[in-house]
Motif scaffolding. Sequence first.
Motif, PDB file in Angstrom:
ATOM      1  N   ASP A 556       0.870  -1.145  -0.011  1.00 24.45           N
ATOM      2  CA  ASP A 556      -0.058  -0.057  -0.065  1.00 24.45           C
ATOM      3  C   ASP A 556       0.930   1.390  -0.016  1.00 24.45           C
ATOM      4  O   ASP A 556       0.646   2.222  -0.824  1.00 24.45           O
ATOM      5  N   SER A 557       1.963   1.330   0.848  1.00 18.15           N
ATOM      6  CA  SER A 557       2.689   2.425   0.804  1.00 18.15           C
ATOM      7  C   SER A 557       3.615   2.854  -0.648  1.00 18.15           C
ATOM      8  O   SER A 557       3.693   3.701  -0.905  1.00 18.15           O
ATOM      9  N   VAL A 558       3.719   1.641  -1.168  1.00 16.77           N
ATOM     10  CA  VAL A 558       4.738   1.831  -2.560  1.00 16.77           C
ATOM     11  C   VAL A 558       3.359   2.348  -3.516  1.00 16.77           C
ATOM     12  O   VAL A 558       3.981   3.174  -4.096  1.00 16.77           O
ATOM     13  N   MET A 559       2.454   1.762  -3.386  1.00 12.80           N
ATOM     14  CA  MET A 559       1.454   2.451  -4.427  1.00 12.80           C
ATOM     15  C   MET A 559       0.913   3.582  -4.136  1.00 12.80           C
ATOM     16  O   MET A 559       0.690   4.394  -4.998  1.00 12.80           O
ATOM     17  N   ALA A 560       0.973   4.112  -2.879  1.00 15.95           N
ATOM     18  CA  ALA A 560       0.482   5.409  -2.561  1.00 15.95           C
ATOM     19  C   ALA A 560       1.577   6.327  -3.032  1.00 15.95           C
ATOM     20  O   ALA A 560       1.124   7.308  -3.537  1.00 15.95           O
ATOM     21  N   GLN A 561       2.752   5.884  -2.867  1.00 10.96           N
ATOM     22  CA  GLN A 561       3.826   6.983  -3.582  1.00 10.96           C
ATOM     23  C   GLN A 561       3.837   6.903  -4.873  1.00 10.96           C
ATOM     24  O   GLN A 561       4.101   8.016  -5.629  1.00 10.96           O
ATOM     25  N   ALA A 562       3.291   5.886  -5.871  1.00 16.52           N
ATOM     26  CA  ALA A 562       3.277   5.811  -7.078  1.00 16.52           C
ATOM     27  C   ALA A 562       2.191   6.682  -7.534  1.00 16.52           C
ATOM     28  O   ALA A 562       2.251   7.387  -8.518  1.00 16.52           O
ATOM     29  N   LEU A 563       1.083   6.609  -6.821  1.00 14.63           N
ATOM     30  CA  LEU A 563      -0.336   7.340  -7.413  1.00 14.63           C
ATOM     31  C   LEU A 563       0.031   8.811  -7.054  1.00 14.63           C
ATOM     32  O   LEU A 563      -0.362   9.627  -7.847  1.00 14.63           O
ATOM     33  N   ALA A 564       0.683   9.080  -5.772  1.00 16.20           N
ATOM     34  CA  ALA A 564       1.230  10.368  -5.826  1.00 16.20           C
ATOM     35  C   ALA A 564       1.980  11.158  -6.615  1.00 16.20           C
ATOM     36  O   ALA A 564       1.746  12.368  -7.153  1.00 16.20           O
ATOM     37  N   ALA A 565       2.813  10.337  -7.103  1.00 17.24           N
ATOM     38  CA  ALA A 565       3.878  10.839  -8.194  1.00 17.24           C
ATOM     39  C   ALA A 565       3.145  10.840  -9.576  1.00 17.24           C
ATOM     40  O   ALA A 565       3.614  11.178 -10.409  1.00 17.24           O
ATOM     41  N   VAL A 925       8.535   0.714  -9.395  1.00 21.25           N
ATOM     42  CA  VAL A 925       7.714   0.402  -8.562  1.00 21.25           C
ATOM     43  C   VAL A 925       7.293  -1.179  -8.770  1.00 21.25           C
ATOM     44  O   VAL A 925       7.003  -1.673  -7.640  1.00 21.25           O
ATOM     45  N   ARG A 926       7.380  -1.687 -10.034  1.00 19.32           N
ATOM     46  CA  ARG A 926       7.024  -3.112 -10.245  1.00 19.32           C
ATOM     47  C   ARG A 926       7.800  -3.944  -9.551  1.00 19.32           C
ATOM     48  O   ARG A 926       7.651  -4.843  -8.894  1.00 19.32           O
ATOM     49  N   THR A 927       9.033  -3.494  -9.858  1.00 18.45           N
ATOM     50  CA  THR A 927      10.490  -4.638  -9.160  1.00 18.45           C
ATOM     51  C   THR A 927      10.264  -4.312  -7.434  1.00 18.45           C
ATOM     52  O   THR A 927      10.790  -5.306  -6.761  1.00 18.45           O
ATOM     53  N   GLN A 928      10.039  -3.186  -7.202  1.00 21.62           N
ATOM     54  CA  GLN A 928      10.004  -2.762  -5.612  1.00 21.62           C
ATOM     55  C   GLN A 928       8.978  -3.620  -5.015  1.00 21.62           C
ATOM     56  O   GLN A 928       9.159  -4.220  -3.973  1.00 21.62           O
ATOM     57  N   ILE A 929       7.695  -3.927  -5.625  1.00 17.49           N
ATOM     58  CA  ILE A 929       6.797  -4.417  -4.969  1.00 17.49           C
ATOM     59  C   ILE A 929       7.213  -6.042  -4.795  1.00 17.49           C
ATOM     60  O   ILE A 929       6.832  -6.839  -3.779  1.00 17.49           O
ATOM     61  N   LEU A 930       7.876  -6.610  -5.856  1.00 13.04           N
ATOM     62  CA  LEU A 930       8.189  -7.845  -5.885  1.00 13.04           C
ATOM     63  C   LEU A 930       9.260  -7.942  -4.810  1.00 13.04           C
ATOM     64  O   LEU A 930       9.341  -9.321  -4.214  1.00 13.04           O
ATOM     65  N   GLN A 931      10.232  -7.272  -4.574  1.00 13.88           N
ATOM     66  CA  GLN A 931      11.256  -7.491  -3.543  1.00 13.88           C
ATOM     67  C   GLN A 931      10.526  -7.304  -2.073  1.00 13.88           C
ATOM     68  O   GLN A 931      11.034  -8.123  -1.471  1.00 13.88           O
ATOM     69  N   LEU A 932       9.540  -6.543  -2.059  1.00 12.76           N
ATOM     70  CA  LEU A 932       8.819  -6.440  -0.952  1.00 12.76           C
ATOM     71  C   LEU A 932       8.222  -8.084  -0.461  1.00 12.76           C
ATOM     72  O   LEU A 932       8.245  -8.460   0.358  1.00 12.76           O
ATOM     73  N   ALA A 933       7.721  -8.897  -1.597  1.00 10.79           N
ATOM     74  CA  ALA A 933       7.046 -10.125  -1.487  1.00 10.79           C
ATOM     75  C   ALA A 933       8.144 -11.065  -0.972  1.00 10.79           C
ATOM     76  O   ALA A 933       8.106 -11.990  -0.314  1.00 10.79           O
ATOM     77  N   ILE A 934       9.471 -11.058  -1.841  1.00  4.55           N
ATOM     78  CA  ILE A 934      10.488 -11.748  -1.526  1.00  4.55           C
ATOM     79  C   ILE A 934      11.079 -11.558  -0.065  1.00  4.55           C
ATOM     80  O   ILE A 934      11.064 -12.528   0.793  1.00  4.55           O
TER      81      ILE A 934
END
Length: 941
Positions: A556-565, A925-934
Motif C-alpha cells: 500500500d505504501s509503495v502504491m500510495a507513492q506511485a499514485l501521488a507521483a 514500482v513493479r520490481t520494488q513490490i516484488l522485492q517486498l514479496a520476497i
Amino acid sequence: MLTLTPDQRVAQLFMVAAYSNRQRIDEDSVSALIQQYGIGGLIFFQGGPVRQSRLLNRYQSQSKVPLLVAMDAEWGVGMRLDSVVRFPFQMSMGGIEENQLLYDMGTEVARQFRRLGMHVNFAPVVDINNNAANPVIGFRSWGEDRANVTEKSFQYMKGMQDAGVLAVAKHFPGHGDTDTDSHLALPLVRVDERRLDTLEMYPFRSLMRRGLGGLMIAHLNIPALDSTGTPSTLSRPIVTDLVQRKMGFEGVIFTDAMNMKGVISKYPPGEADVRALLAGNDVLEFSKNIPLAIQMVRAAITRGELTQADIDQRCRKVLALKQWAGLDKYRPIELRNLTQDLNPAHAQFLSRHLSELSVTLLRNQKNLLPLPRLDTLRLATLAIGTKDTTDFQRMVADYAPVRHFWLPATPTLDELTQMRAALRPYNTILVGLNNLGRLPATNFGVTAETNVLLRELGAARQRMVVCVFGSAYAVTKVRDLDRADAVLVAYQESRNAQEKAAELIFGSFGAQGKLPVTVSDRYSYGKGLRTQPGQRLRFGAPEDVQMDARLEARVDSVMAQALAARATPGAQVLIARRGTVVLRKSYGTHTFAEPGKAARPVRNTDLYDLASLTKVAAALPALMKLQDEGKFSPDKTLGEYFPELQKTNKANLKLRDVLTHQAGLKAWIPFWKDYVNKQGQLRHRFFRQDSSRRFPLEVATGVWARRTLPARLVKAIGESELNAKPGYVYSDLSFYLYPLLVQRLTGKPFDQYLREEIYQPLGATTLGFNPTNRFPLSRLVPTEYDSLFRRQLLHGTVDDEGAALLGGLSGHAGLFGSATDLAKLVQLYANGGQFGGQQLIKQATLAEYTRCQFCPQNRRALGFDRPASPPAGNTAHDASASSFGHSGFTGTYFWVDPERELVYIFLSNRVNPSRRNNKLSDLNVRTQILQLAIEAVRKKQ
C-alpha cells in the motif's frame, strides 16, 4: 474499598446496559446512574468502535471508581460493533479439528477488548445444543458433543484470559436442551440430576477446574436442582449450594440479563435483584431499575435478609477483578487509529481461516467436487432468497465463466416455471440458500417453494450443488437432498463463509469440516467428507503460507507513492505463494481525474491491455502446447515454418535463437508510418470508417483496416535487414508471425486455439483479444491518447500500433485480461504446467522454455525474461537465479520465483494519457513490490 459508602458498595455490583448508537438522552441517563449512584460497570451493546470509545471515555471520567466494562461478544467485538472484523459463529467452528486456533481467536478477541477499554467478555457459550428446536442457543453453541464443547470452550477461554480479559462461561447449568427462549419466558428443563451432571454441567465443571474466571447463570426452571420453580438465577440451591459449595467455584458469578422475561415475568424489578443477591450472585447485569434495586437491597439488609458483610465480600471481588484488569492504572482510550487497530491482518486471517476449516461437505456423488474440466461446464449460479449478487456468486465468477440467477424464497408459480426454463441450457448449477432464518419455528428459512424447485432441478439431468448458508439444522428441512450431486454447509452467510464455499467447490482447498450436531439419520454428528486441495488458486492471507502479515501495508505504501507521483492512474496487484493469493488489490482509477469530475476506480474485475505480456501469455503457451503435440520445435528454422521467409535473410534463423532474441532481428519496425500520408493522416487506400469484407480489421474506434495488411506486415518483416552486430537485441518481430503458424498447424485461429486449449481449462475468462466483443467498456481500462497514428484515446483497442494493424490479434501484443485471470496462467507455469487437475503443458517442456539458454552472455529463456547478472533492473534485486517472467510497455509485469514459490502480477496503464510518462520505471514500482514479496517470505522464515 474504604472510601465507598454502603450504598456505593451495593452499586458496585450492578452492570448497566450502554449503547453507542442511541440518542443523547439515553447516554445522559447512564451518566446519571454513574454520577448519582456509583454503579460498578457497563455492558455495551450495538454501536460503533469510535463512538463507543468516546462515550466510554466520558463515562469513565464521571466515575469515582473506574468502571468494569463488558460486552456480550460471543464471536468477537464485531458481533456488536460495526467496522470490526467478525469471527465465525461458535457452531460454524464446532466441526473444525484445529482447536489451537480457538486459543488464537481468544487472544485476538481479548486484544480488541483491551484496545476498546473493555475487560469482561460474556463468552464462551458452553451450552451443549442437543435440541434442534432450541430457539435461542442453536448456532451460538459449539455443538452437541460434550468433549468437543469442553475443549473448544477451554481454548477460547484460555486465550482471552491469558491476554487479560475475563471469560464468562454461560449459561449455567446449560441452556441447550430447551425449546423456549428465556428472553421471552422461563424455559423448563425436563431432565434429571444425573443427566445434568454428566452432560450439561460437564463442560462447566471442566472449565472451573482449569481456571475459569467468570460464570453466568441462566434463567431456567430446573426441577431436578430446585423443585420450587424458582428461576435458576434466583435459586440459592443452584448458585450457592451447587456452584460455590459443591463445585467449588470461586470466580465471579454474573446473572444473565435481569430484564429478561424469564425473570421479571415472575418477580418484578427490585425484588428480582434482591433475590439474585440472596441466591449468591456477585454481579447483576442489565437491571431494569437501579435506584429501586439499590433501595430494596438496603431494605433487605435492614431486615436482616442480607448482611453488609455479604455485600462487602462481593464488592471486594469486583474491585479485585478491576485491579486484575488494570483499572488501578486506568488510562483513557486512544482514539487515533482505533478502527485500524481493531482490524489487523492477523484478525482477518484468523476469521478467513476458521471459515475455511468449517465448511462441511455432506454429499459428493461421483467425486463431483472439486469441479473438473472447466472447459466442459456450462455453469450457472442460483441464489435463492435474495435479489442481489452474493459474495458466493462473485467468487464463483473468479474461477469460471458463469451466468447468475436469483429467486425469492417464496416465488410464484410463474417465477418457478420461468426459472426452470432459464436454467435448462446449463449442465451444472450451483444453488445458494440465502437469508435463511435461525429459528426452528420458521423451518430455518427453508420454504416449501424452495423445496419444489430443488426437487425439480434434482430430477433433471443437470448436475446440482446445494450450498446451505445458514444453520446446520436447515439441512434437514431441505427435502430430496439425495437428488443433489453435492451438498455443503457453510453455517452462516458471512462473506468469508460464502467465498470459502465457492473456493471449496473449485478445489482451492480441501474440505475438512465436520458436522457439530446431528441433523438427520444420514447426517449425524461428525459427518463430513474430504476432498483433495490445491487444484486451483486459493484466496487467503500471508499467514496462510508463512509470509509476513505486514506485506499488504508495505505494498500500500509503495502504491500510495506511485499514485501521488502520478506514475500511473491505477493498478492491479496480485501476489501468491504456493497457489494461495495473499494479496489481490486494485489501486487508483482508470484515468487521472479531470477537474470537477470523479474518475472510475479500478476494480479487480477490470481488464488491462497486457502489452508485451502477450508474448509469454499467448504466443508462448501456444508454442509449448504445439511442441507437446509434436508440431513445433525451437530447433527448427523460420524458413521451415514460414514459406514466405524461405528466400529471405530470415530463412536459416533458428527458433531457439529467435526466441532468446539473439538471432539478429531488428528490435521493431514502425509499420504504421507506411500507412499515413505526409500530413500524418490515414491513407484512404488502407483504412475506412466502417467495417466491411475488404476492411475487417479494427484498428481503433471507427477505424478499420484492409484485410491484406497482415500479409504486408509479414512481407515487410521478411524484407527487413538483420542487425549489423551479433548478440542479444530484444525484438518483437517474430511474435507477429506465430498466430499465422498456429493457424497453419492446427487449422484454428490463434485466439480460438488459445481459448480452447489454455484459457478455458484455466477458467481465465477475461484473457483474450479484442475485448470490446465480450466486455463493456466500463470494465476496460483505457491506455494512451494516440496523438500520431489513430489520434484518439485508446479504450478497448490495443495500444501497440503493429498489433492494431493486425486487427488486435498478434503474438506480440493485443492480449487483455485481469490480474486474477493472468495469475491462473502464471500459476500454471509455477506448477510445472499443471492446473485444476489437468496437465495442460508438459513439465519438461515448461522447464525447457523457462531455463536460461545461453548464459552467461544472454540471460533470456525461450521467450521468458530472467534475472540479469549483475542485476539490471528488470526484476527485484533478490529474485532467485531460477526465476522468470516478463514486462509490458503499458506498465504490466509478472514474475515467478520458484525457489520462494512466489507468483507476482502487476497491471497498470502508466501510458495514460501519454507514453512519455516513465515514472513507473523511474520509481522501480513493479520490481520494488516484488522485492517486498520476497522479503515477506525471507523475514517469516
